[in-house]
Design an enzyme around this catalytic site. Structure first.
Site, PDB file in Angstrom:
ATOM      1  N   GLY A  12     -46.101  47.976  66.603  1.00  0.00           N
ATOM      2  CA  GLY A  12     -46.921  46.791  66.820  1.00  0.00           C
ATOM      3  C   GLY A  12     -47.873  46.455  65.698  1.00  0.00           C
ATOM      4  N   THR A  13     -47.561  46.864  64.471  1.00  0.00           N
ATOM      5  CA  THR A  13     -48.481  46.521  63.364  1.00  0.00           C
ATOM      6  C   THR A  13     -48.470  45.025  63.091  1.00  0.00           C
ATOM      7  OG1 THR A  13     -46.813  46.877  61.632  1.00  0.00           O
ATOM      8  CG2 THR A  13     -48.201  48.777  62.250  1.00  0.00           C
ATOM      9  N   ASN A  14     -47.334  44.366  63.335  1.00  0.00           N
ATOM     10  CA  ASN A  14     -47.300  42.903  63.163  1.00  0.00           C
ATOM     11  C   ASN A  14     -48.088  42.224  64.289  1.00  0.00           C
ATOM     12  OD1 ASN A  14     -45.615  41.972  60.803  1.00  0.00           O
ATOM     13  ND2 ASN A  14     -44.310  43.541  61.660  1.00  0.00           N
ATOM     14  N   ILE A  93     -31.750  41.591  71.164  1.00  0.00           N
ATOM     15  CA  ILE A  93     -31.217  40.288  70.747  1.00  0.00           C
ATOM     16  C   ILE A  93     -31.511  39.274  71.856  1.00  0.00           C
ATOM     17  CG2 ILE A  93     -29.105  39.027  70.141  1.00  0.00           C
ATOM     18  CD1 ILE A  93     -29.918  41.098  68.043  1.00  0.00           C
ATOM     19  N   ASN A 108     -39.361  34.673  64.060  1.00  0.00           N
ATOM     20  CA  ASN A 108     -39.134  36.101  63.833  1.00  0.00           C
ATOM     21  C   ASN A 108     -39.585  36.472  62.429  1.00  0.00           C
ATOM     22  OD1 ASN A 108     -37.928  38.766  64.297  1.00  0.00           O
ATOM     23  ND2 ASN A 108     -36.309  38.128  62.876  1.00  0.00           N
ATOM     24  N   HIS A 110     -38.716  39.022  59.374  1.00  0.00           N
ATOM     25  CA  HIS A 110     -37.677  39.952  58.912  1.00  0.00           C
ATOM     26  C   HIS A 110     -38.145  40.543  57.583  1.00  0.00           C
ATOM     27  CE1 HIS A 110     -33.740  41.757  58.473  1.00  0.00           C
ATOM     28  NE2 HIS A 110     -33.754  41.356  57.215  1.00  0.00           N
TER      29      HIS A 110
END
Ligand code: GRF
Length: 198
Positions: A12-14, A93, A108, A110
């Site tokens: 969960g760093t993002n 997904i 998202n 990436h």
């Protein structure tokens, strides 16, 4: 004020970068009102709790089919009146009903410069190992809209990061997260919430 749900699968760093961006005012046109984890016990759920954000677990293996899983996700998003879904280190997904109900409202992050090192099977450290194996001198991160093609939706923001001599997948991942992911994801969320992404 747009209502944001963040989907997580790991540390969960993002998510933390998004929560911090909301606190600092980088994100001012949206509010994170829900965190959905793909499995129980991930540290991202601790981060949500510490931030006082509602969280839930919706796990693919609880469902008999992808359709039932996507229906459950969609029903939750609608019950929470979500305007924007952010996949942040999310490994399931999404498709079907959720994609059609939230077309152009799912983004998202990436950890590469799409179209390099992306698509099925490219996630986590594998992305950075592929970049090192290829020998690229520059990599980075991409925020994009989510569609039915893995990592195939319209690109929103990208940020380049230098590959350094002696890098391992771990050191490269850390640099890409710190210098790119944690910067462009909050920026992209604010662009969407302030109506600048049509
Ligand atoms: C990392 O590999 C990151 O590059 C990608 O998702 C993974 C975990 O992210 N975006 P997080 O720490 O769970 O946000």
């Amino acid at each position: 004020m747009k209502r944001i749900a963040v989907l997580v699968s790991g540390g969960g760093t993002n998510l933390q970068a998004l929560l911090d961006a909301e606190q600092s005012g980088v994100i001012k046109s949206g509010k994170i009102v829900a965190v959905v984890a793909s499995k129980p016990g991930v540290y991202a759920l601790e981060r949500a709790k510490n931030a006082g954000v509602a969280s839930t677990v919706i796990s693919r293996k609880e469902f008999d089919s992808a359709e039932a899983f996507n229906h459950a996700l969609c029903a939750y998003m609608q019950s929470m009146q979500i305007d924007l879904i952010v996949l942040a280190g999310y490994l399931s997904i999404v498709g079907g009903e959720l994609l059609s109900a939230y077309q152009n409202r799912i983004i998202n992050i990436h950890p590469s410069l799409i179209p390099s090192f992306c698509g099925d099977g490219f996630y986590g450290l594998r992305v950075h190992q592929a970049a090192l194996d290829y020998g690229v001198k520059v990599t980075g991160a991409t925020v994009h809209f989510v569609n039915e093609i893995t990592d195939g939706g319209k690109i929103i923001l990208q940020k380049a990061v230098e590959v350094q001599d002696g890098d391992t997948a771990e050191t490269l991942q850390k640099r890409v997260m710190e210098e790119a992911e944690w910067k462009i994801l909050p920026q992209a969320v604010e662009l969407f919430c302030s109506g600048k992404l049509n």
